[in-house]
Scaffold this motif. Structure first.
Motif, PDB file in Angstrom:
ATOM      1  N   ASN A   1     -19.998  29.797   2.068  1.00  0.00           N
ATOM      2  CA  ASN A   1     -19.043  28.645   1.783  1.00  0.00           C
ATOM      3  C   ASN A   1     -18.455  28.761   0.255  1.00  0.00           C
ATOM      4  O   ASN A   1     -17.308  28.534  -0.092  1.00  0.00           O
ATOM      5  N   CYS A   2     -19.491  28.965  -0.830  1.00  0.00           N
ATOM      6  CA  CYS A   2     -19.278  28.862  -2.079  1.00  0.00           C
ATOM      7  C   CYS A   2     -19.851  30.276  -2.921  1.00  0.00           C
ATOM      8  O   CYS A   2     -19.418  30.296  -4.036  1.00  0.00           O
TER       9      CYS A   2
ATOM     10  N   CYS B   1     -24.435  32.146   0.048  1.00  0.00           N
ATOM     11  CA  CYS B   1     -23.626  31.175   0.706  1.00  0.00           C
ATOM     12  C   CYS B   1     -22.177  31.391   1.216  1.00  0.00           C
ATOM     13  O   CYS B   1     -21.375  31.820   0.272  1.00  0.00           O
TER      14      CYS B   1
ATOM     15  N   ASN C   1     -25.641  24.009  -3.548  1.00  0.00           N
ATOM     16  CA  ASN C   1     -24.195  23.471  -3.985  1.00  0.00           C
ATOM     17  C   ASN C   1     -23.629  22.663  -2.970  1.00  0.00           C
ATOM     18  O   ASN C   1     -22.819  21.733  -3.333  1.00  0.00           O
ATOM     19  N   CYS C   2     -23.703  23.176  -1.763  1.00  0.00           N
ATOM     20  CA  CYS C   2     -22.849  22.618  -0.765  1.00  0.00           C
ATOM     21  C   CYS C   2     -23.324  21.423   0.088  1.00  0.00           C
ATOM     22  O   CYS C   2     -24.420  21.271   0.126  1.00  0.00           O
TER      23      CYS C   2
ATOM     24  N   CYS D   1     -27.803  26.017   0.966  1.00  0.00           N
ATOM     25  CA  CYS D   1     -27.209  26.206  -0.135  1.00  0.00           C
ATOM     26  C   CYS D   1     -27.397  25.247  -0.937  1.00  0.00           C
ATOM     27  O   CYS D   1     -27.334  24.056  -0.562  1.00  0.00           O
TER      28      CYS D   1
HETATM   29 ZN    ZN Z   1     -22.676  26.977  -0.797  1.00  0.00          ZN
END
Ligand code: ZN
Ligand code: GDP
Ligand code: MG
Length: 402
Positions: A73-74, A71, A58-59, A56
């Motif tokens: 996560n996000c 993802c 972003n993470c 990802c």
């Molecule tokens: Zn993410």
């Protein structure tokens, strides 16, 4: 995205430590399919499962790693990293031959060690030695089932693992605590695999070499002759590439009237997963469709053979001369102590690539043996040597073909 996996990663370790559960957590596939396996709760055959790694943007690490295009996560769209084939080996002590034939196609491995048992358990040690012998040095240790122990116990077990791998080629392997059953910390495990088990660089100019793990007759019973599909061989390319239309040889071939005959045929199809390819390269399992009479390939009849080009003429051995290197101490057995020298007339189990045969020692000094079933391998190839203890084969060393 790639259709074909670019690397094979083995799951190895003692029975019940969580290899199949981890394979499922990574790939979504439960590899213990065989009914007998489900009944007995152990993996008998090798299990195979493909999976994709993503990152990802972003993470942060390790949360950015997953097996999903979105993802977890996000919710951001992730970037594809690579496709992996997992080879899930059985950890039961009776199944060392299966583990060794799987190890022949592993580019790297995850050694699964349960945190709630003392380390090393017998097959934890035996599998690590097998990796050492076969030169598989890109290894990540998954310290599994950490949900079952206290933090102190987990730390103590971690130190045991460090001590245990200290004198092996994988002494610097990362040890990642996980709980495969809950998918916990699997992102950190993927991160460790990305760093410690890179895809090997492959010289595509090398001539092809495929290790045949399975062979099938894919026709339904009663199919009319004109509709019969030719024999299919499943396995992994060790080097080079194969193309549709190419003429190949299968060695040692089939047994006819007591002797083995090399088989020649033409590739009519190549399949990875369920996708047809024009050309296949190393990484993952492929199925090679041929013009062979399917009765030759039914029921794994050609498992253990090698596919190569007719001009390569890789030797087929009915007798072998090995430069033998025995382990100093017995590993994985109930019996303890030193490994005794090889003696005349004793049977040894020899694992040569994905092939397994038994060699009867004819001259222990010179490392000469007569094989029950011929094998195909180049001079200089490594052969894992196992000896019978009670009713089970255990790894005692290796030999190099002279
Ligand atoms: Zn993410
Ligand atoms: P294998 O023989 O190494 O393939 O082991 P399996 O994957 O079949 O797992 C053996 C048993 O351990 C099964 O009952 C799993 O549910 C259990 N198990 C696997 N991973 C974990 C874990 O992380 N935590 C707990 N509590 N149990 C686990
Ligand atoms: Mg299993």
């Amino acid at each position: 995205m790639d259709v074909q996996s670019e690397i094979n990663i083995g799951l190895v370790g003692h029975v019940d430590h969580g290899k199949t559960t981890l394979t499922k957590a990574l790939s979504g596939v439960w590899t213990d399919r065989h009914s007998e396996e489900i009944k007995r709760g152990i993996s008998i055959r090798l299990g195979y499962a493909d999976c994709e790694f993503y990152r990802c943007p972003n993470c942060g690490e390790p949360e950015c790693y997953s097996t999903k295009p979105i993802c977890p996560n996000c919710g951001e769209k992730t970037k594809f990293l690579r496709k992996i084939s997992f080879v899930d080996s059985p950890g039961h002590e009776t199944l060392m031959a299966t583990m060794l034939s799987g190890a022949a196609i592993m580019d790297g491995a995850v050694l699964v060690i349960a945190a709630n048992e003392d380390c090393p358990q017998p097959q934890t040690a035996e599998h690590l030695i097998a990796l050492n012998i076969l030169g598989i040095s890109n290894v990540v240790v998954a310290q599994n089932k950490v949900d079952l122990v206290s933090k102190e116990k987990a730390m103590e077990n971690y130190r045991q693992i460090r001590k245990f791998i200290q004198n092996s080629v994988v002494k610097d392997a990362p040890i990642i605590p996980i709980a495969a059953h809950y998918g916990a910390n699997v992102d950190a495990l993927i991160q460790a695999m990305e760093k410690a088990i890179p895809t090997p660089s492959r010289d595509m100019k090398k001539t092809p070499r495929m290790s045949v793990a399975r062979s099938f007759d894919v026709n339904n019973p009663g199919t009319p002759i004109e509709k019969l599909r030719g024999g299919v061989l499943g396995g992994s390319l060790i080097q080079g590439k194969l193309k549709v239309g190419e003429e190949i040889e299968i060695r040692p071939g089939v047994k006819r009237k007591g002797t083995y005959e090399v088989i020649r045929t033409t590739i009519v199809s190549l399949v990875a997963g369920s996708v047809k390819l024009e050309e296949a390269r190393p990484g993952g399992l492929i199925a090679v469709g041929t013009q062979l009479d399917p009765s030759l390939t039914k029921s794994d009849n050609l498992a253990g053979s090698v596919i190569c080009l007719p001009e390569d003429k890789i030797p087929v051995w009915e007798e072998l001369t090995l430069e033998i290197h025995l382990l100093k101490e017995l590993i994985g057995t109930k019996e303890k102590g030193e490994v005794k020298p090889v003696v005349k007339s004793e049977p040894l189990m020899l694992s040569v690539g994905s092939a397994v045969t038994v060699g009867i020692v004819t001259n222990p000094k010179r490392g000469e043996m007569k094989l029950k079933r011929p094998v195909c391998a180049e001079i200089g190839s490594k052969v894992a040597i196992s000896r019978m203890f009670g009713t089970r084969w255990h790894l005692v060393g290796y030999g190099t073909i002279k």
